[in-house]
Scaffold this motif. Structure first.
Motif, short mmCIF file in Angstrom:
data_model
loop_
_atom_site.label_atom_id
_atom_site.label_comp_id
_atom_site.label_asym_id
_atom_site.label_seq_id
_atom_site.Cartn_x
_atom_site.Cartn_y
_atom_site.Cartn_z
N MET A 261 0.86 -1.18 0.00
CA MET A 261 0.00 0.00 0.00
C MET A 261 0.90 1.22 0.00
SD MET A 261 -2.93 -0.99 2.82
CE MET A 261 -1.79 -1.19 4.20
N ASN A 262 0.30 2.37 -0.27
CA ASN A 262 1.02 3.63 -0.21
C ASN A 262 0.27 4.58 0.71
OD1 ASN A 262 1.41 6.64 -1.58
ND2 ASN A 262 3.28 5.42 -1.58
N THR A 263 0.98 5.22 1.62
CA THR A 263 0.33 6.14 2.55
C THR A 263 0.61 7.57 2.15
OG1 THR A 263 -0.01 6.64 4.89
CG2 THR A 263 2.25 6.26 4.20
N SER A 264 -0.38 8.45 2.42
CA SER A 264 -0.27 9.83 1.98
C SER A 264 -1.17 10.72 2.83
CB SER A 264 -0.71 9.94 0.51
OG SER A 264 -0.76 11.28 0.09
N PHE A 265 -0.77 11.98 2.98
CA PHE A 265 -1.64 12.98 3.61
C PHE A 265 -2.67 13.50 2.62
CE2 PHE A 265 2.21 13.23 6.23
CZ PHE A 265 1.65 13.09 7.48
N ARG A 266 -2.47 13.27 1.34
CA ARG A 266 -3.42 13.72 0.33
C ARG A 266 -4.54 12.69 0.18
NH1 ARG A 266 -0.06 17.66 -2.19
NH2 ARG A 266 2.14 17.02 -2.15
N ARG A 267 -5.63 13.13 -0.44
CA ARG A 267 -6.74 12.24 -0.75
C ARG A 267 -6.99 12.28 -2.26
NH1 ARG A 267 -5.27 11.17 3.59
NH2 ARG A 267 -6.48 11.08 5.53
N PRO A 268 -7.41 11.18 -2.84
CA PRO A 268 -7.63 11.16 -4.29
C PRO A 268 -8.76 12.10 -4.68
CG PRO A 268 -8.46 9.15 -3.26
CD PRO A 268 -7.69 9.88 -2.21
N THR A 269 -8.66 12.66 -5.88
CA THR A 269 -9.70 13.55 -6.37
C THR A 269 -10.93 12.75 -6.78
OG1 THR A 269 -8.93 13.44 -8.65
CG2 THR A 269 -7.95 15.12 -7.23
N LEU A 270 -12.03 13.47 -6.96
CA LEU A 270 -13.27 12.82 -7.37
C LEU A 270 -13.12 12.18 -8.74
CD1 LEU A 270 -16.07 12.35 -6.25
CD2 LEU A 270 -16.84 14.42 -7.40
N THR A 271 -12.33 12.82 -9.60
CA THR A 271 -12.09 12.26 -10.93
C THR A 271 -11.42 10.89 -10.83
OG1 THR A 271 -11.86 14.48 -11.84
CG2 THR A 271 -10.99 12.67 -13.15
N THR A 272 -10.51 10.74 -9.87
CA THR A 272 -9.82 9.46 -9.68
C THR A 272 -10.74 8.43 -9.05
OG1 THR A 272 -7.73 10.65 -9.38
CG2 THR A 272 -7.81 8.36 -8.64
N LEU A 273 -11.50 8.84 -8.04
CA LEU A 273 -12.38 7.91 -7.34
C LEU A 273 -13.56 7.46 -8.19
CD1 LEU A 273 -12.68 9.37 -3.71
CD2 LEU A 273 -11.62 7.23 -4.39
N GLY A 274 -14.06 8.36 -9.03
CA GLY A 274 -15.22 8.04 -9.83
C GLY A 274 -16.54 8.42 -9.17
N GLN A 275 -16.58 8.46 -7.84
CA GLN A 275 -17.77 8.89 -7.13
C GLN A 275 -17.36 9.39 -5.75
OE1 GLN A 275 -20.23 5.37 -6.97
NE2 GLN A 275 -19.21 4.58 -5.18
N PRO A 276 -18.22 10.18 -5.12
CA PRO A 276 -17.84 10.74 -3.81
C PRO A 276 -17.72 9.66 -2.74
CG PRO A 276 -19.70 11.92 -4.78
CD PRO A 276 -19.51 10.68 -5.59
N ARG A 277 -17.08 10.03 -1.64
CA ARG A 277 -17.01 9.17 -0.47
C ARG A 277 -17.54 10.00 0.70
NH1 ARG A 277 -11.71 5.72 1.48
NH2 ARG A 277 -12.70 4.56 3.16
N TYR A 278 -18.73 9.65 1.14
CA TYR A 278 -19.43 10.47 2.12
C TYR A 278 -19.27 9.91 3.54
CZ TYR A 278 -21.81 12.76 -1.75
OH TYR A 278 -22.09 13.47 -2.89
N GLY A 279 -19.15 10.83 4.48
CA GLY A 279 -19.26 10.48 5.89
C GLY A 279 -18.07 9.76 6.48
N PHE A 280 -16.93 9.76 5.78
CA PHE A 280 -15.76 9.05 6.32
C PHE A 280 -15.11 9.89 7.41
CE2 PHE A 280 -11.21 8.01 6.31
CZ PHE A 280 -11.29 6.66 6.63
N THR A 281 -14.99 9.33 8.60
CA THR A 281 -14.41 10.06 9.75
C THR A 281 -13.23 9.34 10.35
OG1 THR A 281 -16.02 9.00 11.23
CG2 THR A 281 -16.60 11.18 10.33
N GLY A 282 -12.63 8.41 9.61
CA GLY A 282 -11.48 7.70 10.13
C GLY A 282 -11.85 6.35 10.70
N TYR A 283 -10.84 5.61 11.12
CA TYR A 283 -11.01 4.28 11.69
C TYR A 283 -10.64 4.30 13.17
CZ TYR A 283 -10.95 2.77 6.78
OH TYR A 283 -11.22 2.61 5.44
#
Length: 848
Positions: A806-828
């Motif tokens: 895996m690769n870890t990052s402080f950035r998050r993928p853009t919506l264009t990369t994901l294909g659809q939004p990711r709602y309500g994510f608050t961590g694990y």
């Protein structure tokens, strides 16, 4: 194994480090932490200490840390961005300073107010880099996480550190069909509804034509919700995305959520500033009125917004007296496109012919936003109140924003398609935004542009370089905001959404030193009385900047018409790209082509001497070890001009352009720019330009495309902080099975789990910078298998599992990369532990 994104670093004294006794102070200049020239660092600060409220026996502690200092080399055009995220409900204060070593502080007003702070370096000679100290302080309050990013001038976006969560309308979709969707059928306007019935089980009443082959769908019935109380909206969103995924699985169907967007206004406190229109002299407008006495006559401006104030909002007319004379007479056509629950007028939920703003009865509201925008664009010159930029233009009020200044994409698309076919509309103002990149919206935008409409949009008020749409579309003029001193407003976006800037105001500043806050004064209304009464108000926002440009275009067009000439959108783009209608006020990434200058624009229109311009999209390029090639579109303005290449500047051996740019030939429509990173030293930044001289037999110019290359740093230099690796069940609750903690070893995290039962699991990892018991929150490093944002299960058998990466990052993928939004994510959440802080300290330090 977990690898780390290149140029990532971690604050050396996070709360997590403090709990295990591993903190290394970086609190002052003498102990400044070294950062790479361009990179990203995640950190923690707090003005107090205490324990997080967990609601149980488990205790997670936060510690006082009021200062972090970093040492980094900066170049001309570099962007320094600070974003902060609260770790608890306790408010926190923050400030940032950037000081050249041996010199002065350079951030200035860019670091005033509240984060995000964005500063573009403009004080260093080209090709040099100089060491700077960046200090971030907690000025009070509780704990917070932050992400500090230093990005090169050519980078597209540096601030995407959170999953995008654009608002959507549950159970609705916007759909385009570009291929046959049913046996023996074709995807034309007559049989698309039938085709959609087949693929999605919809009834005819749930399919609405938005024009130009774009359709609005409503799901026949929603599945029964399996959600905890308070989670119904999140469940509805998820069901909607799953349904849209089913639509997209059909051949030739492109389906998107029906996204919501909002007016781009920041509503300040009421101030009696009605008479102070400082923003017009700032763009040389009084002189332009003398040069263009027709003042926008016979030019139509469509203001797509909340509608207009009316003293009788149930009927067409009785508009604000400073607008009334310029509003188009009753057309009998649909001018109120707001539907569904956002519609709060008498015809609730339905489109109608009356664009009156019904208000919402609240003193501080987002209603009458359209009235304010219309007054800036085309307020009447009637010796009372205010005056607009083009005081004789014709206003077409088109209502696309409803309750709380919100609208949805399907309504906007329908309105755009209507305006596209109107020969009496010349410019469309869109003081709204917040939409993600949408193919359906882009199609409507491109059609309107092709039909001769100039589209002008607010660049957004997030203080970010993340693209916001519609402003970031190529065929839209995205407008950022400046204050009374011609400085970028603290809230105004930068980067790909900004083509130029105009006065938008800034309530926190007095840039023109007139003793008043820099607010833009325009028409407003009061619906707390009956009947409603016209008023005036001072506001700030890129919403206020956009109609300045729309009004200037109306002045240009009417002035040109008065001397037998014309101005087209392509000619406006050419003038803008050449700098002929703007004043240079700062870096291109902040200000685009510069500050609109009305007299320059009118003079250019009257002369009819429109330049031929070669432009590039994207206008700047950044390469990394992972991105070694990029396609660049070469666009000639005006379209069809006969341009040839005169010169091509020498390029470094590591840069190639395909096809080759040949002197004497026309430029190709697009080129592939490639970088051979093998010729470049690791952990080094390179800056150059693609420079093309061109002419059309008369005009000549030079296209310069800045190019930056960021070579990756040595792997063993990277550190994203202590990672907690979690193995989760694949049930909806994603229950925790096991976790271990690991530190970076030569830039790699290596981990193993013992005694795990065979089965399918999710594998995730991330930091807990603030020590609150959650990993992967916004502002923290995160990794998911196989790719962040696209979580897939792994299968564990009796045999050891190996080869997972895996690769870890402080950035998050853009919506264009994901294909659809990711709602309500608050961590694990981390494993629940009972006991005292010492037990937690012992646990969190071990487990490798």
């Amino acid at each position: 194994m977990i690898t780390i994104e290149s140029h990532s670093r971690i604050d050396s004294d996070t709360a997590d480090d403090s709990q295990v006794g591993a903190a290394v102070a970086n609190n002052d200049a003498a102990n400044a932490q070294l950062l790479p020239e361009t990179g990203i660092v995640g950190g923690y600060l707090s003005g107090s200490s205490g324990f997080y409220a967990t609601g149980g026996e488990q205790q997670f502690e936060y510690v006082t840390d009021t200062s972090d200092v970093y040492l980094v080399r900066l170049r001309q055009g570099d962007r320094v961005v600070l974003q902060t995220f609260l770790s608890s409900s306790t408010p926190a204060g923050t400030d940032m300073t950037i000081t050249e070593v041996g010199g002065g502080e350079i951030c200035g007003s860019d670091c005033d107010g509240s984060p995000p702070f964005t500063h573009v370096v403009d004080s260093i000679p080209d090709a040099e880099s100089r060491p700077h100290l960046i200090q971030i302080r907690a000025t009070g309050g509780g704990p917070f996480r932050y992400v500090l990013t230093v990005a090169a001038e050519a980078s597209v976006s540096a601030a995407n550190v959170a999953f995008q969560e654009p608002e959507l309308v549950p159970n609705e979709a916007v759909v385009m069909v570009d291929a046959p969707s049913a046996p023996g059928g074709s995807a034309n306007a007559l049989d698309i509804p039938t085709a959609l019935d087949i693929v999605s089980g919809l009834s005819a009443g749930q399919v609405r034509n938005l024009g130009s082959g774009i359709w609005h769908l409503t799901r026949a019935s929603a599945s029964s919700l399996q959600a905890a109380p308070g989670q119904e909206l999140a469940a509805l969103r998820q069901q909607t995305l799953e349904w849209i995924g089913t639509l997209n699985s059909q051949p030739g169907v492109t389906a998107e959520p029906n996204y919501l967007y909002r007016a781009q206004v920041v509503v300040p406190q009421d101030d009696d500033l009605y008479r102070l229109q400082w923003h017009y002299p700032l763009i040389s407008l009084p002189v332009a009125w003398q040069a263009a006495p027709s003042a926008g006559a016979d030019v139509g401006i469509a203001v797509m917004d909340t509608g207009l104030f009316s003293a009788t909002p149930s009927s067409y007319g009785n508009w604000h007296p400073d607008i009334h004379a310029n509003v188009v007479p009753f057309t009998g056509q649909i001018l109120d496109y707001v539907t569904g629950s956002l519609d709060i007028d008498e015809d609730q939920g339905q489109r109608d012919q009356n664009p009156a703003d019904p208000g919402d009865g609240r003193a501080q509201n987002s209603s009458f936003h359209g009235t304010h925008v219309a007054g800036i664009a085309a307020g009447v010159d009637n010796s009372t109140g205010i005056i607009g930029v083009a005081p004789q233009a014709t206003l077409f009020p088109v209502r696309v924003l409803g309750q709380d200044g919100s609208g949805n994409a399907s309504d906007l698309i329908a309105a755009l398609n209507w305006a596209s076919g109107r020969s009496d509309i010349d410019v469309i103002n869109l003081s709204l935004g917040g939409l993600p990149d949408s193919e359906a919206l882009k199609a409507a935008i491109d059609q309107a542009h092709g039909n001769g409409k100039l589209l002008v949009a607010a660049a957004g008020n997030g203080g970010s370089d993340n693209p916001t749409f519609p402003a970031a579309f190529a065929n839209v003029v995205g407008v950022g905001a400046v204050d009374g001193g011609k400085q970028r407003a603290s809230y105004s976006n930068i980067g790909p959404s900004v083509d130029l800037v105009a006065p938008g105001g800034d309530a926190s500043r007095d840039g023109n030193l007139d003793g008043n806050a820099d607010l833009v004064i325009s028409t407003w209304g009061d619906d707390t009385v009956s009947p409603p009464e016209p008023r005036y108000a001072g506001l700030q926002g890129t919403s206020m900047a956009s109609p300045h440009v729309a009004g200037v275009y109306a002045l240009m067009k009417s002035a040109a018409n008065s001397v037998g000439e014309d101005v087209t959108p392509d000619q406006f783009f050419a003038l803008m790209a050449s700098g002929s209608i703007t004043d240079e006020v700062g870096s291109e990434s902040e200000y685009g082509a510069g500050l609109i200058n009305a007299i320059k624009a009118v003079d250019a229109a009257i002369s009819g001497d429109f330049p031929t311009v070669l432009a590039a999209s994207p206008s700047a390029l950044q390469f990394t070890d992972a991105t070694r090639q990029q396609t660049v579109q070469l666009q000639v303005y005006p379209d069809g001009a006969d341009v040839t290449i005169d010169t091509v500047a020498d390029m470094p051996s590591w840069l190639t352009v395909t096809p080759a740019l040949v002197v004497g030939n026309p430029p190709p429509d697009q080129v592939l720019v490639s970088v051979d990173v093998a010729q470049l030293e690791q952990n080094t930044n390179y800056v150059t330009e693609l420079e093309i001289g061109y002419s059309d037999g008369g005009d000549s110019g030079v296209l310069e495309v800045p190019i930056a290359v960021q070579r990756q740093d040595e792997v063993d230099q990277r550190d994203a902080g202590r990672h907690y690796v979690l193995l989760l069940k694949t049930d909806p609750a994603r229950s925790l099975v096991d976790q271990v903690s690991v530190d970076a070893d030569a830039g790699i995290y290596r981990f193993a789990f013992d005694d795990v039962d065979p089965g399918e699991y999710f594998l995730v990892a991330g930091t807990d910078i603030d020590n609150n018991g959650f990993i992967c929150e916004t502002g923290e490093a995160c990794a998911e298998y196989p790719v962040l944002g696209l979580l897939e299960p792994i299968t564990i058998t009796e045999a050891p599992v190996a080869g997972l990466a895996m690769n870890t990052s402080f950035r998050r993928p853009t919506l264009t990369t994901l294909g659809q939004p990711r709602y309500g994510f608050t961590g694990y959440p981390l494993k629940a532990l009972s006991g005292n802080t010492q037990l937690l300290r012992q646990y969190r330090g071990g487990g490798e």
